[in-house]
Design a protein around this motif. Structure first.
Motif, PDB file in Angstrom:
ATOM      1  N   PHE A 143      15.008 -49.334  53.781  1.00  0.00           N
ATOM      2  CA  PHE A 143      16.307 -48.930  54.306  1.00  0.00           C
ATOM      3  C   PHE A 143      17.259 -48.527  53.173  1.00  0.00           C
ATOM      4  O   PHE A 143      17.921 -47.481  53.236  1.00  0.00           O
ATOM      5  CB  PHE A 143      16.902 -50.081  55.121  1.00  0.00           C
ATOM      6  CG  PHE A 143      18.350 -49.909  55.484  1.00  0.00           C
ATOM      7  CD1 PHE A 143      18.729 -49.116  56.558  1.00  0.00           C
ATOM      8  CD2 PHE A 143      19.344 -50.548  54.752  1.00  0.00           C
ATOM      9  CE1 PHE A 143      20.070 -48.957  56.895  1.00  0.00           C
ATOM     10  CE2 PHE A 143      20.684 -50.400  55.076  1.00  0.00           C
ATOM     11  CZ  PHE A 143      21.041 -49.596  56.157  1.00  0.00           C
TER      12      PHE A 143
ATOM     13  N   LEU B 221      17.028 -44.548  58.889  1.00  0.00           N
ATOM     14  CA  LEU B 221      17.812 -45.761  58.645  1.00  0.00           C
ATOM     15  C   LEU B 221      17.723 -46.727  59.827  1.00  0.00           C
ATOM     16  O   LEU B 221      17.540 -47.935  59.647  1.00  0.00           O
ATOM     17  CB  LEU B 221      19.269 -45.390  58.375  1.00  0.00           C
ATOM     18  CG  LEU B 221      19.534 -44.588  57.101  1.00  0.00           C
ATOM     19  CD1 LEU B 221      20.975 -44.101  57.064  1.00  0.00           C
ATOM     20  CD2 LEU B 221      19.215 -45.424  55.873  1.00  0.00           C
ATOM     21  N   ARG B 222      17.857 -46.184  61.043  1.00  0.00           N
ATOM     22  CA  ARG B 222      17.757 -47.019  62.245  1.00  0.00           C
ATOM     23  C   ARG B 222      16.417 -47.738  62.312  1.00  0.00           C
ATOM     24  O   ARG B 222      16.337 -48.936  62.590  1.00  0.00           O
ATOM     25  CB  ARG B 222      17.934 -46.131  63.481  1.00  0.00           C
ATOM     26  CG  ARG B 222      17.621 -46.831  64.799  1.00  0.00           C
ATOM     27  CD  ARG B 222      17.244 -45.840  65.884  1.00  0.00           C
ATOM     28  NE  ARG B 222      16.121 -44.997  65.539  1.00  0.00           N
ATOM     29  CZ  ARG B 222      14.854 -45.389  65.551  1.00  0.00           C
ATOM     30  NH1 ARG B 222      14.552 -46.644  65.847  1.00  0.00           N
ATOM     31  NH2 ARG B 222      13.880 -44.567  65.239  1.00  0.00           N
TER      32      ARG B 222
ATOM     33  N   ALA C 146      14.096 -48.392  59.858  1.00  0.00           N
ATOM     34  CA  ALA C 146      13.827 -49.369  58.800  1.00  0.00           C
ATOM     35  C   ALA C 146      14.615 -50.663  59.012  1.00  0.00           C
ATOM     36  O   ALA C 146      14.064 -51.769  58.903  1.00  0.00           O
ATOM     37  CB  ALA C 146      14.142 -48.764  57.435  1.00  0.00           C
ATOM     38  N   LEU C 147      15.909 -50.540  59.325  1.00  0.00           N
ATOM     39  CA  LEU C 147      16.739 -51.735  59.501  1.00  0.00           C
ATOM     40  C   LEU C 147      16.333 -52.507  60.753  1.00  0.00           C
ATOM     41  O   LEU C 147      16.230 -53.748  60.729  1.00  0.00           O
ATOM     42  CB  LEU C 147      18.214 -51.342  59.574  1.00  0.00           C
ATOM     43  CG  LEU C 147      19.210 -52.504  59.667  1.00  0.00           C
ATOM     44  CD1 LEU C 147      19.085 -53.421  58.455  1.00  0.00           C
ATOM     45  CD2 LEU C 147      20.644 -51.976  59.792  1.00  0.00           C
TER      46      LEU C 147
ATOM     47  N   THR D 250      16.259 -45.197  51.473  1.00  0.00           N
ATOM     48  CA  THR D 250      16.590 -44.056  52.324  1.00  0.00           C
ATOM     49  C   THR D 250      18.092 -43.788  52.308  1.00  0.00           C
ATOM     50  O   THR D 250      18.536 -42.639  52.221  1.00  0.00           O
ATOM     51  CB  THR D 250      16.117 -44.315  53.764  1.00  0.00           C
ATOM     52  OG1 THR D 250      14.715 -44.570  53.759  1.00  0.00           O
ATOM     53  CG2 THR D 250      16.417 -43.126  54.657  1.00  0.00           C
TER      54      THR D 250
END
Length: 408
Positions: free
Chosen positions: A187, A89-90, A92-93, A190
């Protein structure tokens, strides 16, 4: 805090594998969308001298992977303590936000700094590998990791075709905003579709890097696979920064240069999608080490005539055949790695392998830019062929002994 699932039901690793593959594919597409016109964007930002354009294109392309190589072990260790999903997540964002800023850059130095930040915030692919490696049944890990690795590779090779088409249709800057949207979609997928039950490991209980290698049955083999990954990426990346300029040299100053260059950059991805599953099944029967060495030799035999082509069509045909061979290389390495490591250290092993891959991604484009600046575009293919030949001999010597494989 680690991302965990409250439900006690078992993890559906097949679903996670599919979603992770889609995430790796989208990440690969997002990273490579800008490749066909990267030299053109550098030129638009004020670098117009031909020799400087070659060198700046190589530097801007490479700096992302340099910073990724530095950051990858840190993210790998943090993932072992906090969980892999939160790292996905970290990544992709963070990359989505940076892509938006790239589309707003007004100078080459701003663009260079943002490319470096993109590398620092990366790490989606190695963390996806670690997540799946720790969830999939051991006897199917080779197939799962091999299949997962085709996601990023295929996305990276197909992305230039889409990027070239978008650049010709909408201009250069809008492609960065479209890329950001793709990463944000990654993001969301996921966040809502991947499940992880993670038991945090205390920092004091983490193995030191030296202990990670001492826990392996064949640490020298694993290190050799890291080096092989590096050399594969050197060979792949050496052509990337000069491909658009080489196509322009072959075809002249055509109107749809970005699209033609994107198509030629992308045809290996189509070939890899067709060949990788079949070569993967063949590797299960005869051994991934044999597939690895054989496809390295085939790559050498295809790179040499690329230096002699006279038209973009000839180059595109040879790159299609090269993609069919190259599609098996990284999956074979991933499979050999999972055969020789335990789940308890898989996260860091894959992060170390990613660092070697990134170092190759740094070295390759810089080498291609320097060689082309001094000896011309065609020399890049000859030098690359020599490096791949060395890799084939090195891999053959390393893998002559029987590779340890999991029980069926």
């Amino acid at each position: 805090m680690a991302v965990t699932d409250a439900s006690p039901s078992p993890i559906n690793w097949q679903k996670n594998l599919f979603v992770a593959w889609c995430g790796c594919f989208l990440t690969g597409v997002a990273f490579s969308l800008v490749m066909p016109f990267l030299p053109l964007y550098v030129e638009q930002l004020g670098v117009t001298d031909p020799q400087s354009l070659n060198l700046w294109s190589g530097v801007v392309f490479s700096i992302t992977f340099l910073f990724s190589a530095v950051a990858s072990p840190f993210w790998g260790g943090l993932a072992d303590r906090k969980g892999r999903k939160i790292m996905l997540l970290r990544s992709a964002l963070g990359m989505a936000i940076v892509m938006v800023l790239m589309g707003m850059a007004t100078s080459i130095w701003q663009f260079l700094a943002l490319r470096a930040l993109l590398g620092l915030l990366g790490g989606f692919v190695p963390n996806a590998n670690a997540l799946i490696a720790t969830q999939v049944p051991r006897k199917r890990s080779g197939w799962a990791l091999g299949w997962l690795s085709t996601g990023a590779v295929s996305g990276a090779l197909i992305g230039p075709l889409i990027g070239g088409l978008l650049a010709d249709s909408f201009g250069l800057r809008p492609v960065f905003f479209i890329t950001a949207a793709v990463l944000f979609l990654c993001f969301l997928m996921t966040l809502f579709a991947i499940r992880e039950t993670f038991v945090p490991v205390q920092k004091k209980d983490m193995l030191h890097a030296r202990d990670v290698f001492s826990s392996l049955k064949r640490p020298k083999l694993v290190l050799a696979l890291f080096v092989t990954t590096l050399i594969i990426q050197v060979a792949t990346g050496s052509i990337a920064p000069i491909l658009t300029l080489y196509v322009r040299d072959l075809a002249g100053d055509i109107q749809n240069l970005a699209f033609v260059s994107g198509m030629i950059a992308s045809v290996p991805g189509v070939a890899a999608l067709l060949s990788a599953p079949r070569l993967g099944k063949l590797g299960d029967r005869i051994g991934p080490e044999r597939i690895l060495i054989a496809m390295l030799v085939v790559s050498v035999l295809l790179l040499i005539p690329m230096s002699l082509v006279q038209t973009p069509l000839q180059l595109g045909i040879l790159r299609f055949l090269l993609g069919a061979a190259d599609g098996a290389l990284l999956p074979a390495v991933q499979t050999l790695l999972i055969y020789n490591v335990s789940n308890s250290v898989a996260g860091r092993i894959f992060s170390y392998n990613q660092s070697f891959r990134d170092i190759g991604n740094v070295t390759g484009p810089l080498m291609g830019a320097v060689v082309s600046a001094h000896w011309g575009f065609r020399a890049v293919f000859i030098v690359t062929a020599a490096i791949v030949l060395f890799n084939a001999v090195y891999s053959w010597r390393t893998l002559r002994r029987r590779v340890t494989r999991p029980d069926a």
